[in-house]
Design an enzyme around this catalytic site. Structure first.
Site, short mmCIF file in Angstrom:
data_model
loop_
_atom_site.label_atom_id
_atom_site.label_comp_id
_atom_site.label_asym_id
_atom_site.label_seq_id
_atom_site.Cartn_x
_atom_site.Cartn_y
_atom_site.Cartn_z
N SER A 581 0.85 -1.18 0.00
CA SER A 581 0.00 0.00 0.00
C SER A 581 0.89 1.24 0.00
O SER A 581 2.07 1.17 0.34
CB SER A 581 -0.89 0.00 1.25
OG SER A 581 -1.48 1.25 1.47
N TYR A 594 -2.89 -0.68 10.45
CA TYR A 594 -2.85 -1.01 9.03
C TYR A 594 -1.50 -0.65 8.41
O TYR A 594 -0.86 -1.46 7.74
CB TYR A 594 -3.98 -0.27 8.32
CG TYR A 594 -4.00 -0.45 6.82
CD1 TYR A 594 -4.47 -1.61 6.23
CD2 TYR A 594 -3.55 0.58 5.97
CE1 TYR A 594 -4.50 -1.77 4.85
CE2 TYR A 594 -3.57 0.44 4.59
CZ TYR A 594 -4.04 -0.74 4.04
OH TYR A 594 -4.05 -0.88 2.68
#
Length: 704
Positions: A581, A594
């Protein structure tokens, strides 16, 4: 691709092939080519009547030529077709007035024959006519069928075959000694039939059957009736306990065999794959187990092919592994497989060198059929479909050997005869009709989160470029939907849906076991399964932290570790792509759990890359951002949380993300799929430990 076959069972034992003719359906057909298609499909449907890709059919009609004149046309199967599935466009129409005079010639080469017949076609767009076109043209009958029935070839491959034929058919048959198909064989058959006024059939030594009729139904009915005369004769003599010399080894239980196969299939795949990789399938049908476990299997299997049409797909001989299943010694089996395949390749190369002629190019040297006592049969091919073809043809070989050894001794083509069929340009031409191989042909890709936006698009792109795909997801309904779509578009068995929780070690192992059993191993994995949560750091619960760590950390570790093991067993290298990501390199607010685990993912990939290099295993990471389309994550609370973080409404997120990129673009699943396929492809074969951003350009997340 239909590979099955049907038999009628009567009083517990196999009896006759079925006559599948349906008068009601046949009466609805248009007279002419539709009848030929129907008859051909019926013949091909039962593989005990005609094997995959083999045999040919014809009919003669009166057609109008371009000037409106009546001409006699013979419609014959086009080269490279399969009787079970062919349609009208798979037949070739030839002007018989141009073909018939050839019978007056003394000889004609294959090259001359092919060139001549091309000038006889009524339409240049028709496929090249069958190798055995002249066989049909020289027989003065409206309908002709040439097939390769198990029962008939059992007689034709028995050392006392002609004598057996006399017992079964009296004076109703013509026996033709083995000769490669072409002009000479066609002329021999025509003359043999002409010289025998009682002839109802032709038996081609080591090859097959020819019958004829005035109508499509008559020709078909005769084919079935004549086969069943042989079937009845053979089955009245079979003593099951004595077949193939009787049992030598016991068959392992299904669960035991599958456990062993799941461990040895990657070893087999590595051993049989050279410059070009192969896919595998396995078979434990009753007839296969009866054969591989028998006393005579080793010697019988090495005599040669049961039919010339088998050779291109099965090679002359299978590889027989001498292994005692009672020991269940998997380490020993793996070593025997490696040594067996190595020796097979050497012996095949020597066979080629002994028999080659100018211009011959050696084909893949690895076995197409591998026989393992207690386990069954493993087949290899450039696709799973072609591996299944090899297996289907060897079922036919087993049936033929069973019949031939019941009646006498099994005989086959000699080495040079076999070579001349296997490397015959007219036979190899059929292979040239196959689609060109693509970037991921012969590759097996395993994609986690395969039912989601990025995952499903990646699976589609892999399949489009030739790969076989495993779609792994907790959402099994979604995975099955994607698999169905791929299989309908690109052919059956191209995609497999597997339910898998990446956080469960046993579930991950089971998924790779299923992959090995289905395809033989794995070449590419995409670690894509995901979720996302958002909360301020001081409000981040241990549960939230562990959730991210379990799925995005432990899950990626387990999936990569099991792939690493299988790739090492294969010895073929491999590619892993992790879906990270923007947050793998960017410390965003309110996404501590996350972002931290996404950063760990990227470093885990680099660590595996460092260890995988010596095994040819490449590991790279793609860093997407804000891929909203088709994503389950963005359909969850995450969308609301991110919108709140930016002080906007959820439906404004897509435009917000577009405007913050330097390129002013949105990112879609296909953009990520393209990056994944790049890393997995030959274009990136010297790249590992790398990160690639696909985010439209977010300066805060630039990696360097």
């Amino acid at each position: 691709m239909y590979l099955g076959y049907e038999k009628t069972v009567c009083e517990g034992r196999i009896m006759m092939v079925q006559n599948l003719w349906n008068n009601e359906k046949a009466s609805q057909l248009n007279k002419g080519l539709d009848e030929l298609v129907y008859r051909s499909n019926l013949i091909g449907t039962d593989r005990a009547v005609c094997n995959w890709g083999g045999g040919n059919t014809s009919m003669k009609t009166i057609e109008k030529d371009f000037r409106g004149r009546d001409i006699e046309v013979m419609w014959v199967k086009g080269s490279g077709s399969d009787l079970a599935t062919m349609k009208a466009h798979n037949f070739t129409g030839l002007k018989l007035e141009d073909v018939k005079p050839l019978i007056e010639r003394e000889e004609m080469s294959d090259e001359e024959m092919v060139a001549y017949l091309s000038h006889c076609m009524i339409d240049s767009n028709h496929p090249r006519a069958s190798i055995e076109t002249l066989l049909h043209a020289f027989l003065p009958y409206k309908h002709v069928d040439h097939t390769h029935p198990d029962a008939i070839i059992s007689i034709c491959c028995a050392d006392n075959g002609k004598q057996l034929a006399e017992e079964i058919y009296g004076n109703r048959f013509v026996w033709v000694p083995y000769i490669r198909p072409g002009f000479t064989l066609s002329k021999m058959i025509a003359e043999g039939v002409q010289n025998n006024p009682n002839a109802e059939l032709v038996l081609m030594e080591k090859h097959g059957l020819v019958v004829w009729g005035d109508t499509a139904q008559e020709s078909y009915d005769k084919t079935i009736a004549i086969i069943n005369e042989a079937e009845s004769y053979i089955h009245n003599k079979i003593e099951e306990e004595k077949v193939f010399g009787g049992e030598k080894y016991p068959a392992l239980k299904e669960e035991e065999a599958e456990e062993i196969l799941s461990q040895v299939m990657p070893v087999i795949r590595g051993a049989v794959s050279g410059e070009k990789q192969m896919l595998l399938t396995y078979d434990r049908e009753e007839d296969v187990l009866q054969f591989v476990n028998s006393k005579d299997a080793k010697n019988l299997s090495q005599i040669g092919a049961a039919c010339p049409d088998h050779l291109v797909h099965t090679k002359r001989q299978p590889l027989y592994i001498e292994w005692d299943p009672v020991t269940k010694n998997i380490a020993s089996l793996k070593e025997k497989i490696k040594l067996g395949v190595e020796n097979f390749k050497k012996e095949y190369t020597a066979y080629f060198e002994r028999n080659k002629e100018a211009g011959d190019q050696i084909s893949e040297t690895a076995p197409r059929v591998i026989l393992i006592p207690g386990i069954g049969m493993v087949n290899t091919g450039k696709t799973l479909a072609m591996a299944k073809v090899s297996g289907a043809l060897y079922h036919r070989a087993i049936s033929v050997m069973k019949g031939a050894t019941t009646l006498g001794n099994f005989v086959s083509l000699n080495e040079n005869e076999s070579f001349k069929i296997e490397y015959w340009p007219l036979e190899l031409y059929k292979l040239s009709l196959a689609p060109t191989e693509a970037e991921f042909s012969r590759k097996i890709a395993f994609v986690t989160g395969g039912a989601g936006g990025i995952g499903s698009e990646t699976c589609r792109l892999f399949a489009e470029q030739g790969a076989h795909v495993v779609i792994a997801d907790l959402n099994i309904e979604g995975a099955e939907k994607v698999a169905l779509e791929i299989n309908e578009k690109y052919g059956s068995n191209r995609a497999l849906a597997v339910k898998m929780d990446v956080t469960k070690e046993e579930a991950v192992k089971e998924a790779y076991k299923k992959t090995a059993l289905t395809f033989g191993g794995v070449d590419i994995i995409v670690n894509n399964a995901g979720l996302a949560t958002s909360s301020p750091f001081d409000e981040t619960s241990l549960q939230e932290w562990n959730l991210n760590l379990n799925v995005l950390g432990t899950g990626y570790f387990l999936v990569a570790r099991e792939a690493f093991k299988q790739m090492k067993e294969q010895g073929l290298g491999g590619s892993m792509v992790f879906i990270g990501s923007k947050n793998s390199v960017y410390a965003g607010k309110n996404v501590t759990a996350y972002s931290s685990v996404k950063a760990m993912e990227a470093h885990l990939a680099r660590c595996i890359a460092a260890e995988g290099g010596e095994f040819g295993i490449r590991v790279n990471t793609v860093l997407p951002d804000a891929v909203l389309q088709g994503s389950a994550i963005w359909g969850s609370k995450w969308r609301e949380e991110r919108a709140a973080n930016y002080g906007i409404e959820p439906d404004q997120l897509e435009e917000h993300y577009r405007k913050r990129t330097t390129l002013l673009v949105n990112i879609f699943p296909k953009d990520i799929a393209e990056a994944i396929c790049y890393f997995s492809s030959s274009k990136a074969e010297k790249t590992t430990g790398c990160m690639l951003t696909v985010d439209g350009g977010v300066p805060a997340a630039f990696t360097r």
